[in-house]
Write an enzyme that holds these catalytic residues in place. Structure first.
Site, PDB file in Angstrom:
ATOM      1  N   ASP A 429       0.857  -1.185   0.000  1.00  0.00           N
ATOM      2  CA  ASP A 429       0.000   0.000   0.000  1.00  0.00           C
ATOM      3  C   ASP A 429       0.893   1.235   0.000  1.00  0.00           C
ATOM      4  OD1 ASP A 429      -1.763   2.067   0.517  1.00  0.00           O
ATOM      5  OD2 ASP A 429      -2.864   1.011   2.092  1.00  0.00           O
ATOM      6  N   HIS A 430       0.856   1.984  -1.117  1.00  0.00           N
ATOM      7  CA  HIS A 430       1.775   3.117  -1.267  1.00  0.00           C
ATOM      8  C   HIS A 430       1.360   4.322  -0.420  1.00  0.00           C
ATOM      9  CE1 HIS A 430       5.174   5.064  -2.842  1.00  0.00           C
ATOM     10  NE2 HIS A 430       5.097   4.674  -4.101  1.00  0.00           N
ATOM     11  N   ARG A 431       0.218   4.273   0.229  1.00  0.00           N
ATOM     12  CA  ARG A 431      -0.177   5.371   1.100  1.00  0.00           C
ATOM     13  C   ARG A 431       0.638   5.392   2.387  1.00  0.00           C
ATOM     14  NH1 ARG A 431      -6.463   4.088   1.595  1.00  0.00           N
ATOM     15  NH2 ARG A 431      -5.487   2.054   2.030  1.00  0.00           N
TER      16      ARG A 431
END
Length: 457
Positions: A429-431
């Site tokens: 998850d790049h968040r």
């Protein structure tokens, strides 16, 4: 006691007939409550947080059977497992509302439980009434409602004429165009003279009104493209999703809303393969060794074990729980090994065997499949060398493991040798997880796998 005292005081101060009425009313209410309790409904339970409906696999009891509190009465298939549903009361199974193979939404009644044999008839009558209510179709809406009789509006009051009264703008125009405003007939409210009346008296043609340009054509902001429903191929058999397949479909669609990225890493596995040959006779699989290595690496990189659920914040998980993807007939389940970093590989093997047995029988409890903080999917035993995994909702990362293969590798001095090498790909998850975080995690994971003695400590 104060309430009882006030109640006795209030009753004792009313006349005798009223006291009898109060007593009768309270007795009648208590009697109605008892009657209502004689027939109870067995509801479709919510066996997981994502379950919206359940399918009856089988009834372990039949109509007329007497059951006690805690007895299993039905097996329900949720979106993750088949689970026994127990009754919370003693009684007799008076009527089965949803037969085996049928489905019902969560909270809907699936059976009626009678308190005694005398109440079975009452329960069966209630079941018949429920069946009739479900079978009745609501009446179609009227094409046109009957219009109420027209009521003539009351005549509006007529105001006195206001001859000679003009708007300020009309007076200004009259002066400008030398129009005798006393001779102008007003067309405004109550005969008021408007600017248009003055212009007409002066012989000025009104300017044509220019319609505003139409808004530029474009897609509506609220329009959401819907996927076209393709007709089935001629001769094909359409099979509806099972509850598990529906859950997998929903989770995969939810995963598409998360911005993810992928990082791959090549790891030499000669020492891990040798360790596996030593411990496999004790029930330790290579997947368990990899799960243990993942947990040890996550302990050093807690952000990869974190999760974002609301899009506004993220949580550092205090436990390292590895969800392992397991293919079963008709679907996929992810039993969870909890606290993997704190347990040795032999205790993990013991717990994994118990989890795997429950997985095959679809008897996992909710906490045994929805408490994962990191997922592991291994297709190496099928000869797959590499693949990408889809991030499960509510987790920060998932690792896809390929097969270990003999590979020609050059060392730092330029000498070639053949070593076993395994490719892993991690989807994150790049968040909350960035490229450098994942690269550092994979470096630590590779060091543990390439020198796996710490896995047995």
């Amino acid at each position: 006691m104060a309430q009882m005292a006030s109640l006795s005081l209030s009753i004792s101060t009313v006349p005798g007939r009223a006291r009898r009425a109060v007593y009768y009313e309270g007795h009648r209410r208590r009697r109605m409550a008892v009657v209502r309790a004689k027939v109870r409904e067995i509801f479709m339970p919510a066996l997981s947080s994502t379950m919206t409906e359940g399918r009856i696999v089988s009834w372990t009891t039949s109509e007329g059977d007497r059951v006690s509190k805690g007895d299993p009465v039905v097996v329900v298939e949720s979106d993750k497992a088949d689970m026994d549903v127990e009754t919370f009361h003693d009684g007799i199974i008076a009527a089965v509302l949803v037969p085996a193979g049928g489905t019902a939404p969560v909270g809907a009644p699936i059976a009626l439980l009678a308190e005694s044999e005398e109440d079975v008839v009452l329960a069966q009558a209630r079941a018949q009434a429920l069946s009739n209510a479900q079978g009745e179709e609501p009446p179609p809406p009227q094409a046109a409602a009957v219009a109420p009789p027209a009521v003539s509006p009351a005549p509006a009051p007529v105001s006195a004429p206001t001859k000679g009264i003009a708007t300020p703008h009309a007076k200004k125009l009259a002066k400008q165009h030398r129009v005798d405003i006393s001779k102008v007939v007003g067309t405004g409210l109550n005969g008021r003279i408007t600017a248009a009346d003055v212009e007409a008296a002066a012989g000025i043609q009104p300017k044509p009104k220019v319609a505003p340009p139409p808004p530029p054509a474009g897609r509506p902001a609220a329009a959401v493209p819907q996927p076209a429903v393709m007709p089935p191929v001629p001769g094909a058999t359409v099979v509806p999703f099972t509850s598990m397949q529906s859950a997998v479909s929903r989770n995969m669609m939810e995963s598409l809303t998360v911005p993810t990225f992928r990082v791959g890493y090549a790891i030499k596995t000669d020492k891990l393969d040798a360790l596996y040959e030593k411990v496999k006779l004790k029930g330790v699989t290579k997947t368990l060794l990899l799960a243990k290595a993942v947990a040890m690496a996550l302990a050093q990189h807690p952000v990869v074990n974190a999760s974002c659920r609301d899009g506004k914040s993220f949580s550092y998980n205090s436990s390292i729980n590895i969800a392992v993807a397991v293919a079963i007939e008709g679907g996929l389940l992810t039993p969870v090994l909890e606290d993997v970093d704190k347990l040795d590989i032999y205790l993990l093997a013991q717990r994994w065997r118990a989890l795997l047995k429950k997985t095959r029988l679809k008897q996992l409890q909710p906490n045994e499949y929805n408490s994962g903080t990191f997922s592991l999917s291994n297709l190496g035993m099928f000869g797959v060398d590499r693949f990408d995994a889809i991030l499960p909702p509510g987790q920060g990362a998932i690792m896809a493991v390929g097969a270990s293969r003999p590979t020609v590798i050059a060392d730092k001095d330029g000498f070639f040798s053949i070593k076993n090498e395994m490719l892993v790909n991690v989807t994150a998850d790049h968040r909350i997880i960035y490229g450098s975080d994942l690269a550092a995690f994979l470096q630590t994971f590779a060091k543990i796998v390439e020198d796996p003695e710490s896995l047995t400590l």
